[in-house]
Design an enzyme around this catalytic site. Structure first.
Site, short mmCIF file in Angstrom:
data_model
loop_
_atom_site.label_atom_id
_atom_site.label_comp_id
_atom_site.label_asym_id
_atom_site.label_seq_id
_atom_site.Cartn_x
_atom_site.Cartn_y
_atom_site.Cartn_z
N ASP A 1 0.92 -1.29 0.09
CA ASP A 1 -0.04 -0.23 -0.03
C ASP A 1 0.97 1.06 -0.04
OD1 ASP A 1 -2.18 1.67 0.42
OD2 ASP A 1 -1.54 1.67 1.93
N ASP B 1 -1.39 -0.67 5.89
CA ASP B 1 -2.00 -0.26 7.63
C ASP B 1 -3.39 0.53 7.69
OD1 ASP B 1 -1.51 3.85 7.34
OD2 ASP B 1 -1.57 2.03 5.25
N ASP C 1 -7.01 -1.53 3.95
CA ASP C 1 -6.51 -2.83 3.49
C ASP C 1 -6.74 -4.19 3.85
OD1 ASP C 1 -4.40 -1.07 1.60
OD2 ASP C 1 -3.35 0.02 4.06
#
Length: 640
Positions: free
Chosen positions: A333, A537, A541
């Site tokens: 990410d 995080d 996600d």
């Protein structure tokens, strides 16, 4: 009444753990009593350890046998343990009862670990559900009324006040605000929303009051879809798990059938007497039990977990330590993972006759009245304003802000807004700003009224999420380790994503993704590379973290849901620890393979020796327990 209820709930939730603890405690007391010569106490304590520790395994083994007509390791363990106990009573070799209890204890611990994994999944779902309010402020006949979320209907109008969470997906029909969508979409900057824009449940409203219209059932909201995706991904057994279960059942079937044949055929084939035959059959069940095989894996993985914890790498279970060593592809990410997740002033460009300090202080004096994240970044960068403060400040939604600073009119905003007051932008600044925008940075212009009642450009300020300093070196080291594919998946816009990816050395970028889109990318990678890690995080996600073979979350900036869903947590948010985790996983794999070879070797030698009559029960137990101790000590090498 509250404490008994809590105690009952605790014992119900942790029954498997309590059973393992009591089994171990009773086993120790029974062993102690036996060595003190108190046979009566030992014969009370040890059977209790058998019952408490082996009840669940016996129930599951018998259920599998009756319903599925299959033998599994649970039933094999019970048969081997009871065989050892029976043989110990028959020959008055009571230490064999201890050996059987140890078998049961090992399986009880395994059941407790499995129960922990299931409870972790349930906590993940509860954490997701807590992200949205239980109630919404609904307009009903001109009056505000609080209603449970599950009672909302399509067409209902909802009021969301500044600083509140959006209760359900909807469309804005009145109002303007900025929404922090980082938890859902991963966008690093809050997004400006106005009439006609869709908003998502679980996102945080900024400074403006909003009136929303519900356009889909609450059960169909984005956050609810995330919950369902996490549930599905976490409960879906990976192929490796299915293989292990199949192997266990086949192993159990072979050993039990072989034990039965060994207890019946030798008198007819080799002329053994029945006492020798039964003795050899029970010895076979003891030496063939998979204790050493189990010890070949768990102590190694637990040692690796302890090693990782000392380095700030939290492995939630041993299987993930093993899997991280097999990773062939990694998806990162962007916001909060490769970057810090906090917007900052990255560059200040001053026009002639002005300094960078002037640009920041003028802009900050005006922005000191605003709660917008960009304003806060400018204020933080400016530092002490020495009493400077804008007056008659007016914010123009989606464009900028105006006011008076030091008796001069000041404008701060985007280029279109500033050009309404400034006829021509300085060419040297335009080129530099264009370059910054291509890098994915947000640029605000600062203009000030001159003495001729005209406006001139003071400068421009670039705002950006900041890359973690170790990001690029971590990506390079992962490539050196042979990771075949490294990609970025983010909810941020394509231009910003491309800029950050280029800076860290990532070539494949998937941008503007919703949570289910990230999940699809992970699934696609798994088809190509099988073992895939996801590093993230945010709430957005969570489905991808759950679907990935190994989910890795940032410990400090990570959301509660990401931390619960992930298999590995980097406690200090240090990306370079991913490299250490993979090295630890690969080393654990090597040790596990060595231990499995040793364990299987011992089992084969003991079985052969028993068949040839060269191994009696005490030697079989010594060989069996010795191999278990040997592979356990081998696994402890990972503690270094």
């Amino acid at each position: 009444m509250l404490y008994p209820q809590r105690f009952t709930q605790f014992t119900k939730e942790h029954a498997d753990t309590l059973a393992a603890l009591f089994c171990g405690f009773l086993l120790f007391l029974g062993w102690f009593a036996l060595h003190l010569g108190s046979l009566g106490w030992a014969m009370l304590l040890l059977p209790a350890a058998y019952v408490i520790g082996g009840y669940e395994s016996a129930r599951e083994g018998l259920t599998t046998l009756i319903k599925e007509k299959e033998l599994d390791v649970d039933l094999l363990m019970i048969v081997a343990a009871l065989g050892a106990a029976g043989l110990g009573l028959w020959r008055r070799e009571y230490h064999l009862i201890i050996d059987g209890a140890i078998l049961i204890l090992i399986f009880a611990i395994s059941g407790a670990l499995e129960g922990y994994a299931m409870r972790r999944t349930e906590r993940s779902i509860r954490s997701l559900m807590s992200l949205t309010p239980d109630t919404a402020r609904v307009l009903f006949k001109g009056q505000e009324e609080m209603l449970p979320i599950n009672q909302l209907k399509v067409g209902d109008e909802i009021i969301v006040k500044p600083g509140e969470l959006i209760p359900t997906d909807g469309v804005i029909i009145s109002g303007y605000s900025t929404l922090n969508q980082a938890a859902i979409t991963g966008e690093s900057l809050p997004i400006e929303k106005t009439i006609g824009d869709e908003v998502f449940a679980g996102t945080l409203n900024g400074y403006g009051a909003l009136k929303l219209q519900v356009h889909k059932p609450a059960s169909s909201s984005l956050i609810q879809r995330v919950i369902r995706l996490v549930e599905q991904a976490q409960t879906q057994a990976p192929p490796s798990q299915e293989f292990i279960e199949l192997f266990e059942r086949k192993y159990a079937r072979v050993i039990v059938i072989a034990g039965v044949l060994l207890a019946i055929l030798p008198p007819f084939i080799w002329g053994w007497d029945w006492e020798t035959t039964i003795y050899r059959a029970l010895t076979f069940l003891v030496v063939a039990s998979p204790c050493a095989l189990m010890a070949a894996i768990m102590p190694t993985l637990l040692s690796g977990i302890a090693n990782g914890a000392r380095q700030g790498i939290l492995f939630k279970n041993g299987a993930q330590l093993e899997k991280i060593g097999k990773v062939q592809a990694i998806a990162f990410d962007k916001t909060g993972t490769l970057t810090t997740g906090q917007v900052q002033v990255s560059q200040v460009i001053a026009n002639s006759n002005y300094s960078q300090k002037n640009v920041l202080k003028i802009a900050a004096a005006l922005e000191s009245n605003s709660e917008h994240p960009i304003a806060q970044a400018i204020i933080q960068a400016a530092g002490d304003l020495g009493g400077m403060r804008g007056i008659e400040v007016q914010a123009i939604p989606g464009q900028g802000i105006t006011g008076i600073v030091n008796n001069q009119q000041v404008i701060v905003g985007n280029v279109a807004f500033v050009q309404q007051y400034v006829s021509q932008l300085p060419e040297e600044l335009k080129d530099l700003v264009a370059s910054l925008e291509r890098e994915g940075k947000t640029v605000v212009w600062v203009a000030q009224e001159s003495n001729k009642n005209e406006y001139e450009i003071v400068g421009a300020i670039a705002i950006a999420d900041i890359l973690r300093p170790e990001a690029a070196s971590t990506i390079a080291r992962l490539r050196q380790m042979g990771i075949a594919e490294i990609i970025m998946i983010t909810g941020d816009n394509q231009r910003t994503a491309d800029s950050f990816a280029q800076a860290v050395g990532i070539e494949r970028v998937y941008a503007e993704l919703l949570p289910e889109d990230k999940l699809d990318v992970i699934r696609s990678l798994q088809k190509q590379y099988q073992t895939v890690a996801m590093v993230g995080d945010g709430i957005n996600d969570a489905p991808a973290l759950a679907q990935a073979s190994v989910g890795i979350a940032m410990g400090i900036t990570g959301s509660d849901v990401a931390l619960e869903t992930a298999d590995i947590v980097l406690m200090a948010d240090k990306l370079e620890k991913i490299v250490a985790a993979i090295k630890l996983g690969r080393r654990s794999q090597a040790i596990v393979k060595q231990n499995i070879v040793v364990a299987l070797g011992f089992i084969m030698v003991l079985i052969l020796g028993n068949f040839l009559g060269n191994v009696n029960l005490p030697i079989g137990v010594i060989g069996h327990e010795g191999s278990t101790v040997l592979v356990t000590l081998s696994g402890l090498r990972l503690l270094k």
